[in-house]
Design a protein around this motif. Structure first.
Motif, short mmCIF file in Angstrom:
data_model
loop_
_atom_site.label_atom_id
_atom_site.label_comp_id
_atom_site.label_asym_id
_atom_site.label_seq_id
_atom_site.Cartn_x
_atom_site.Cartn_y
_atom_site.Cartn_z
N HIS A 163 0.12 -5.19 -8.10
CA HIS A 163 -0.13 -5.35 -6.85
C HIS A 163 -0.16 -4.18 -5.87
O HIS A 163 -0.37 -4.60 -4.64
N ILE A 164 -0.01 -3.11 -6.31
CA ILE A 164 0.11 -1.88 -5.43
C ILE A 164 -1.35 -1.32 -5.17
O ILE A 164 -2.06 -1.12 -6.09
N GLN A 165 -1.67 -1.18 -3.99
CA GLN A 165 -2.82 -0.43 -3.49
C GLN A 165 -2.71 1.01 -3.10
O GLN A 165 -1.50 1.24 -2.72
N ILE A 166 -3.51 1.84 -3.13
CA ILE A 166 -3.39 3.25 -3.02
C ILE A 166 -4.12 3.76 -1.99
O ILE A 166 -5.41 3.32 -1.80
N GLY A 167 -3.83 4.37 -0.95
CA GLY A 167 -4.57 5.07 0.13
C GLY A 167 -4.30 6.29 0.25
O GLY A 167 -3.56 7.12 -0.25
N GLY A 168 -5.36 7.18 1.15
CA GLY A 168 -5.47 8.38 1.68
C GLY A 168 -4.61 8.50 2.98
O GLY A 168 -4.34 7.35 3.76
N GLN A 169 -4.33 9.66 3.33
CA GLN A 169 -3.64 9.85 4.64
C GLN A 169 -4.39 10.33 5.73
O GLN A 169 -3.98 10.45 6.94
N LEU A 185 0.70 -1.37 -0.17
CA LEU A 185 -0.07 -0.09 0.01
C LEU A 185 0.90 1.35 0.16
O LEU A 185 1.89 1.48 0.63
N ILE A 186 0.50 2.41 -0.63
CA ILE A 186 1.44 3.52 -0.93
C ILE A 186 0.21 4.42 -0.50
O ILE A 186 -0.94 4.63 -1.17
N CYS A 187 0.41 5.26 0.52
CA CYS A 187 -0.42 6.70 0.68
C CYS A 187 0.19 7.84 0.21
O CYS A 187 0.89 8.39 1.16
N PRO A 188 -0.09 8.33 -0.82
CA PRO A 188 0.79 9.62 -1.31
C PRO A 188 -0.19 10.86 -0.82
O PRO A 188 -1.26 10.65 -0.14
N PRO A 189 0.37 12.04 -0.69
CA PRO A 189 -0.34 13.34 -0.59
C PRO A 189 -1.59 13.38 -1.51
O PRO A 189 -1.74 12.66 -2.48
#
Length: 249
Positions: free
Chosen positions: A56-62, A37-41
């Motif tokens: 395979h990468i998931q994206i999230g919020g901060q 999981l990557i949580c970018p701005p």
């Protein structure tokens, strides 16, 4: 069975150029039985979700607001994160609790709203240095768990991250015994409150200055199911080293 999770929190770092690091991660072979999981701005979530599409990468919020919509200038709603391509959101990070005065109750309300939007919540708990030195660590974390997690938690919508506040960005790392004591305590509290069926399926991440150089030993600790990584997630090579260590654990 709990899935392992390597989560990267970019914090307030990254412009369009940073997406090249994400692209490098997305091209790597999917790690065995490990989620990434990557949580970018917030400004990069939509573009990041496109870069990570079909990988395979998931994206999230901060973070997200407790309300679904309304007159909240500058805030981001959970529905907006989901619409932009996010699958997760970090809530109750120590920097939000300290810089923005977020209480357990605020985090709990945000979590419920995030679940309504279909997001998985990564709820953070952890003690400050003064609390650790006063030997109040487990009392503090127990209170945060009880107050920050809504009753509707499951192994599918909740991840807990233990982040000793005094170790974030300082290079200081608790002993393996200290990490294990907290993670075992969190597992026990989850099982006691939600039952073994749910309590045993919630992943518990460690989030205090995890690097490729110390990841292997940290992932050997009881009930450490992954990591919430700050600075080391900004560079694909560093974060990939942590991912590989987790997949091999």
């Amino acid at each position: 069975m709990r899935r392992k999770l390597a989560a990267g929190n970019w914090k307030m770092n990254g412009t369009s150029a940073a997406l090249a690091e994400l692209e490098t991660l997305a091209k790597a072979a999917p790690p065995a039985e490990t989620d990434v999981l990557i949580c970018p701005p917030a400004t990069l979530i939509s573009r990041a979700s496109h870069v990570a599409e079909n990988s395979h990468i998931q994206i999230g919020g901060q973070d997200c607001h407790a309300a679904n919509s309304g007159a909240h200038t500058g805030d981001v709603a959970a529905d907006m994160l989901h619409d932009a391509g996010a699958s997760h959101v970090i809530l109750g990070h120590s920097e939000r609790r300290e810089d923005h005065g977020e209480t357990n109750e605020v985090v709990r309300t945000k979590a419920a709203t995030a679940w309504e939007a279909g997001l998985i919540t990564v709820i953070c708990v952890g003690e400050t240095l003064s609390e650790r030195e006063a030997e109040n660590t487990l009392d503090i974390i127990g209170g945060q768990l009880a107050g920050s997690i809504p009753d509707a938690a499951t192994g599918e919508n909740l991840v807990v991250a233990y982040e000793p506040v005094w170790a974030i960005g300082t290079g200081k790392v608790p002993t393996l015994s200290q990490i294990g004591d907290v993670h075992d305590f969190v597992r026990m509290r989850l099982e006691r409150r939600f039952g073994e069926g749910i309590g045993r399926t919630v992943p518990i991440l460690y989030g205090g200055s995890v690097k490729p150089s110390n990841a292997v030993e940290i992932f050997s600790v009881s009930n450490v199911d992954g990591a919430l990584v700050g600075g080391a997630s900004l560079k694909a090579a560093d974060f990939q080293g942590i991912i590989d260590a987790l997949a091999a654990s």
